[in-house]
Enzyme design. Structure first.
Site, PDB file in Angstrom:
ATOM      1  N   GLY A 121       0.763  -1.246   0.000  1.00 19.95           N
ATOM      2  CA  GLY A 121       0.000   0.000   0.000  1.00 19.95           C
ATOM      3  C   GLY A 121       0.785   1.282   0.000  1.00 19.95           C
ATOM      4  O   GLY A 121       0.211   2.348  -0.249  1.00 19.95           O
TER       5      GLY A 121
ATOM      6  N   GLU B 226       3.885  -6.824   1.724  1.00 15.36           N
ATOM      7  CA  GLU B 226       3.536  -7.108   0.326  1.00 15.36           C
ATOM      8  C   GLU B 226       3.629  -5.849  -0.541  1.00 15.36           C
ATOM      9  O   GLU B 226       2.625  -5.422  -1.136  1.00 15.36           O
ATOM     10  CB  GLU B 226       2.103  -7.645   0.255  1.00 15.36           C
ATOM     11  CG  GLU B 226       1.848  -8.892   1.071  1.00 15.36           C
ATOM     12  CD  GLU B 226       0.355  -9.256   1.113  1.00 15.36           C
ATOM     13  OE1 GLU B 226      -0.492  -8.448   0.699  1.00 15.36           O
ATOM     14  OE2 GLU B 226       0.053 -10.362   1.581  1.00 15.36           O
TER      15      GLU B 226
ATOM     16  N   ARG C 116      -4.147   3.706 -16.251  1.00 15.46           N
ATOM     17  CA  ARG C 116      -4.310   4.442 -14.985  1.00 15.46           C
ATOM     18  C   ARG C 116      -4.940   5.829 -15.141  1.00 15.46           C
ATOM     19  O   ARG C 116      -5.819   6.180 -14.359  1.00 15.46           O
ATOM     20  CB  ARG C 116      -2.972   4.532 -14.228  1.00 15.46           C
ATOM     21  CG  ARG C 116      -2.386   3.148 -13.900  1.00 15.46           C
ATOM     22  CD  ARG C 116      -1.250   3.197 -12.896  1.00 15.46           C
ATOM     23  NE  ARG C 116      -1.750   3.502 -11.574  1.00 15.46           N
ATOM     24  CZ  ARG C 116      -1.658   4.675 -10.992  1.00 15.46           C
ATOM     25  NH1 ARG C 116      -1.034   5.658 -11.594  1.00 15.46           N
ATOM     26  NH2 ARG C 116      -2.184   4.879  -9.812  1.00 15.46           N
TER      27      ARG C 116
ATOM     28  N   CYS D 222     -10.537   5.130 -29.769  1.00 13.19           N
ATOM     29  CA  CYS D 222     -11.714   5.929 -30.116  1.00 13.19           C
ATOM     30  C   CYS D 222     -12.620   6.189 -28.934  1.00 13.19           C
ATOM     31  O   CYS D 222     -13.764   5.721 -28.909  1.00 13.19           O
ATOM     32  CB  CYS D 222     -12.465   5.249 -31.244  1.00 13.19           C
ATOM     33  SG  CYS D 222     -11.432   5.211 -32.695  1.00 13.19           S
TER      34      CYS D 222
ATOM     35  N   TYR E 190      -8.321   5.964 -13.124  1.00 15.52           N
ATOM     36  CA  TYR E 190      -8.239   6.636 -11.811  1.00 15.52           C
ATOM     37  C   TYR E 190      -7.934   8.127 -11.937  1.00 15.52           C
ATOM     38  O   TYR E 190      -7.537   8.746 -10.946  1.00 15.52           O
ATOM     39  CB  TYR E 190      -7.109   6.020 -10.964  1.00 15.52           C
ATOM     40  CG  TYR E 190      -7.016   4.519 -10.961  1.00 15.52           C
ATOM     41  CD1 TYR E 190      -8.039   3.739 -10.424  1.00 15.52           C
ATOM     42  CD2 TYR E 190      -5.894   3.873 -11.474  1.00 15.52           C
ATOM     43  CE1 TYR E 190      -7.923   2.362 -10.402  1.00 15.52           C
ATOM     44  CE2 TYR E 190      -5.780   2.498 -11.457  1.00 15.52           C
ATOM     45  CZ  TYR E 190      -6.802   1.753 -10.919  1.00 15.52           C
ATOM     46  OH  TYR E 190      -6.687   0.393 -10.886  1.00 15.52           O
TER      47      TYR E 190
ATOM     48  N   GLY F 284       4.117  -3.478  -3.660  1.00 12.77           N
ATOM     49  CA  GLY F 284       4.087  -3.607  -5.118  1.00 12.77           C
ATOM     50  C   GLY F 284       4.582  -2.314  -5.743  1.00 12.77           C
ATOM     51  O   GLY F 284       5.715  -2.216  -6.219  1.00 12.77           O
ATOM     52  N   ARG F 285       3.730  -1.303  -5.650  1.00 14.07           N
ATOM     53  CA  ARG F 285       4.032  -0.013  -6.282  1.00 14.07           C
ATOM     54  C   ARG F 285       5.356   0.587  -5.786  1.00 14.07           C
ATOM     55  O   ARG F 285       6.138   1.104  -6.584  1.00 14.07           O
ATOM     56  CB  ARG F 285       2.881   0.946  -5.954  1.00 14.07           C
ATOM     57  CG  ARG F 285       2.932   2.251  -6.703  1.00 14.07           C
ATOM     58  CD  ARG F 285       1.848   3.210  -6.203  1.00 14.07           C
ATOM     59  NE  ARG F 285       0.581   2.615  -5.988  1.00 14.07           N
ATOM     60  CZ  ARG F 285      -0.444   2.663  -6.838  1.00 14.07           C
ATOM     61  NH1 ARG F 285      -0.299   3.286  -7.988  1.00 14.07           N
ATOM     62  NH2 ARG F 285      -1.599   2.106  -6.536  1.00 14.07           N
TER      63      ARG F 285
HETATM   64  N1  LLP Z   1      -1.417  -6.922  -1.137  1.00 10.67           N
HETATM   65  C1  LLP Z   1      -2.698  -6.993  -1.519  1.00 10.67           C
HETATM   66  C2  LLP Z   1      -3.574  -7.971  -0.869  1.00 10.67           C
HETATM   67  C3  LLP Z   1      -3.186  -6.139  -2.521  1.00 10.67           C
HETATM   68  O1  LLP Z   1      -4.464  -6.212  -2.884  1.00 10.67           O
HETATM   69  C4  LLP Z   1      -2.308  -5.207  -3.133  1.00 10.67           C
HETATM   70  C5  LLP Z   1      -2.778  -4.314  -4.184  1.00 10.67           C
HETATM   71  C6  LLP Z   1      -0.971  -5.178  -2.707  1.00 10.67           C
HETATM   72  C7  LLP Z   1      -0.563  -6.047  -1.697  1.00 10.67           C
HETATM   73  C8  LLP Z   1       0.038  -4.259  -3.299  1.00 10.67           C
HETATM   74  O2  LLP Z   1      -0.285  -2.931  -3.053  1.00 10.67           O
HETATM   75  P1  LLP Z   1       0.759  -1.766  -3.406  1.00 10.67           P
HETATM   76  O3  LLP Z   1       1.953  -1.922  -2.491  1.00 10.67           O
HETATM   77  O4  LLP Z   1       1.142  -1.914  -4.816  1.00 10.67           O
HETATM   78  O5  LLP Z   1      -0.001  -0.516  -3.157  1.00 10.67           O
HETATM   79  N2  LLP Z   1      -4.326  -0.806 -10.168  1.00 10.67           N
HETATM   80  C9  LLP Z   1      -4.241   0.149  -9.077  1.00 10.67           C
HETATM   81  C10 LLP Z   1      -3.667  -0.465  -7.813  1.00 10.67           C
HETATM   82  C11 LLP Z   1      -4.449  -1.643  -7.296  1.00 10.67           C
HETATM   83  C12 LLP Z   1      -3.835  -2.283  -6.071  1.00 10.67           C
HETATM   84  C13 LLP Z   1      -4.512  -3.561  -5.731  1.00 10.67           C
HETATM   85  N3  LLP Z   1      -3.971  -4.281  -4.626  1.00 10.67           N
HETATM   86  C14 LLP Z   1      -3.423   1.349  -9.547  1.00 10.67           C
HETATM   87  O6  LLP Z   1      -2.983   1.369 -10.694  1.00 10.67           O
HETATM   88  O7  LLP Z   1      -3.260   2.297  -8.800  1.00 10.67           O
END
Ligand code: LLP
Length: 432
Positions: free
Chosen positions: A240, A275, A314, A343, A318, A277-278
């Site tokens: 997150g 966890e 994105r 389009c 969003y 990601g981003r």
């Molecule tokens: N763990 C779980 C259970 C999740 O659902 C997610 C992301 C993460 C970890 C990783 O979250 P992060 O560290 O990346 O914030 N497509 C959207 C983002 C969707 C995130 C979904 N879950 C965007 O482009 O902003």
């Protein structure tokens, strides 16, 4: 973006000019920097230096490219997965099944079976019935599946509404007040080794207060469950943490996050899973594109690029902001709407944006698209899936081919449509 910079008037990815990559692969192309991936992975780990027992699981959904996953595996990261496809991606990249955490609201029986057979290290359960199914499948295999209960702490992550997951009204997790009774029941099942809790309240979180509030609720639940006689050894704190998308913005304060986690969890006596990601992948990627046309508009021109909303969702989904720069900036600026060839009006990356002066044929790129970029692409308008390139120092390689005609390569006519048609495709089918 330390690994994307100007040298001799040309933007580079590490030591490779983006012009060289565009010549080799065409556009649009995602370009990832291995160096930035490593730096972010280390920055995240270092910030958690005060946490004695931890497991880092990269959220594969952010970027499932095998070459990206391999770089992170080499950094000691496991994976957080949400589907059988992501399980295969993590295993193919060389990640150890034991280091994989299986999250996700709708895991199927087949996916659970595959994950059990692979030996996945932890299942984060989202509902009681899923726990029962997993217990049964594991027991059939003479196995005890390591699992946590994902709770919904009813905390608003104060991020975009579509990516907040910790409010009671969202589909995620078990309501925190229901958790004790459900935990009691699942803990008795022979095929389950219920060993703790999981929480994830949303994505692109810059303010740490909601994360802290969620973790404190989890801490209170942990203490309550122990009083009921349960043995909890693991807590998964999710991902997150947000990143800077606009000039002047800052990434989430990772040092403050590490300190906050150390403080909140100091008496928990568990192994913590993270966890991200981003935070790991976003700044490691750009989307290289070429200007097709500059079309006069009522107030200012439309810069029409060869990337579109299908390549980078994105902004359309969003209203996300991605900085946009010329590969060879000439010092002049213009104000423009940046749009793609698809389009619909939603195919707009930016409005009224001050950008480098661009003309048809020029190369440009979107910043900070290494997370939730290529992975969210579609073939809308029968467009190709963009190529992906990994750069490491002065080396670069295509790590995902451009997939032309991906949209209809898998399509077939129905048998009763065969007669009377003369398209090339029909001829091909008849010849087979
Ligand atoms: N763990 C779980 C259970 C999740 O659902 C997610 C992301 C993460 C970890 C990783 O979250 P992060 O560290 O990346 O914030 N497509 C959207 C983002 C969707 C995130 C979904 N879950 C965007 O482009 O902003």
């Amino acid at each position: 973006m330390p690994s994307f910079r100007l040298a001799g008037g040309v933007m580079h990815a590490e030591a490779v000019p983006l012009t060289t990559i565009a010549e080799a692969t065409g556009t649009p192309t995602y370009v990832y920097s291995a160096q930035t991936l490593r730096l972010s992975a280390r920055r995240f780990r270092d910030a958690l230096g005060g946490i004695p027992h931890k497991h880092l699981a990269f959220a594969v959904k952010a970027n499932p490219n095998c070459a990206v996953l391999r770089v992170l595996a080499e950094e000691g990261y496991g994976a957080d997965i949400v589907s059988g496809g992501e399980l295969a991606a993590a295993l193919d990249a060389g990640m150890n099944a034991h280091d994989i955490v299986f999250s996700g609201t709708g895991k199927t029986r087949r996916e659970l079976q595959a994950a059990l057979d692979a030996g996945v290290g932890q299942f984060n359960l989202e509902l009681e019935a899923e726990g029962e199914m997993l217990a049964q499948l594991a027991a059939e295999r003479g196995y005890c599946a390591p699992a946590t209960l994902r709770v919904n702490p009813d905390v608003d992550a104060a991020t975009h509404a579509k990516i907040t997951t910790g409010r009671a009204s969202s589909k995620f997790g078990i309501p925190i007040n229901d958790a004790p009774t459900i935990y009691d029941r699942l803990a008795t099942l022979p095929g389950l080794q219920l060993r703790g809790l999981a929480v994830h309240i949303g994505s692109q979180i810059l303010d740490l207060a909601p994360l802290q509030a969620a973790y404190e609720r989890v801490g209170a639940l942990l203490a309550g469950l122990r009083k009921r006689g349960h043995v909890l050894t693991h807590v998964d704190l999710g991902g997150g943490l947000g990143v800077a998308y606009r000039k002047g913005q800052c990434d989430a304060d990772i040092a403050a996050y590490g300190a906050m986690v150390a403080h909140v969890t100091k008496d928990w006596d568990v192994s913590l899973t993270f966890e991200p990601g981003r935070f790991i992948a976003a700044a490691a990627g750009i989307l290289l594109t070429r200007v097709l046309w500059v079309k006069p508009g009522p107030a200012h021109p439309f810069v029409i690029v060869d990337a579109a909303m299908n390549d980078l969702m994105r902004p359309a989904l969003y209203d996300a902001w991605h900085e946009f720069s010329a590969v060879r900036p000439n010092g002049s600026q213009m104000i423009a709407d940046i749009v793609g060839p698809v389009c619909e009006t939603g195919d707009t990356f930016a409005r009224d944006r001050h950008i480098d002066q661009l003309s048809p044929g020029d190369l440009a790129f979107f910043h900070t698209v290494g997370a939730y970029g290529a992975t969210m692409a579609s073939t809308y308008n029968c467009r190709a899936l963009a190529a992906e390139v990994l750069v490491d120092g002065d080396r670069f390689a295509v790590v995902a081919d451009r997939l032309d005609q991906a949209a209809f390569a898998r399509q077939h006519f129905a048998p009763w449509q065969r007669s009377g048609l003369s398209s090339a495709k029909m001829r091909e089918e008849m010849e087979d």
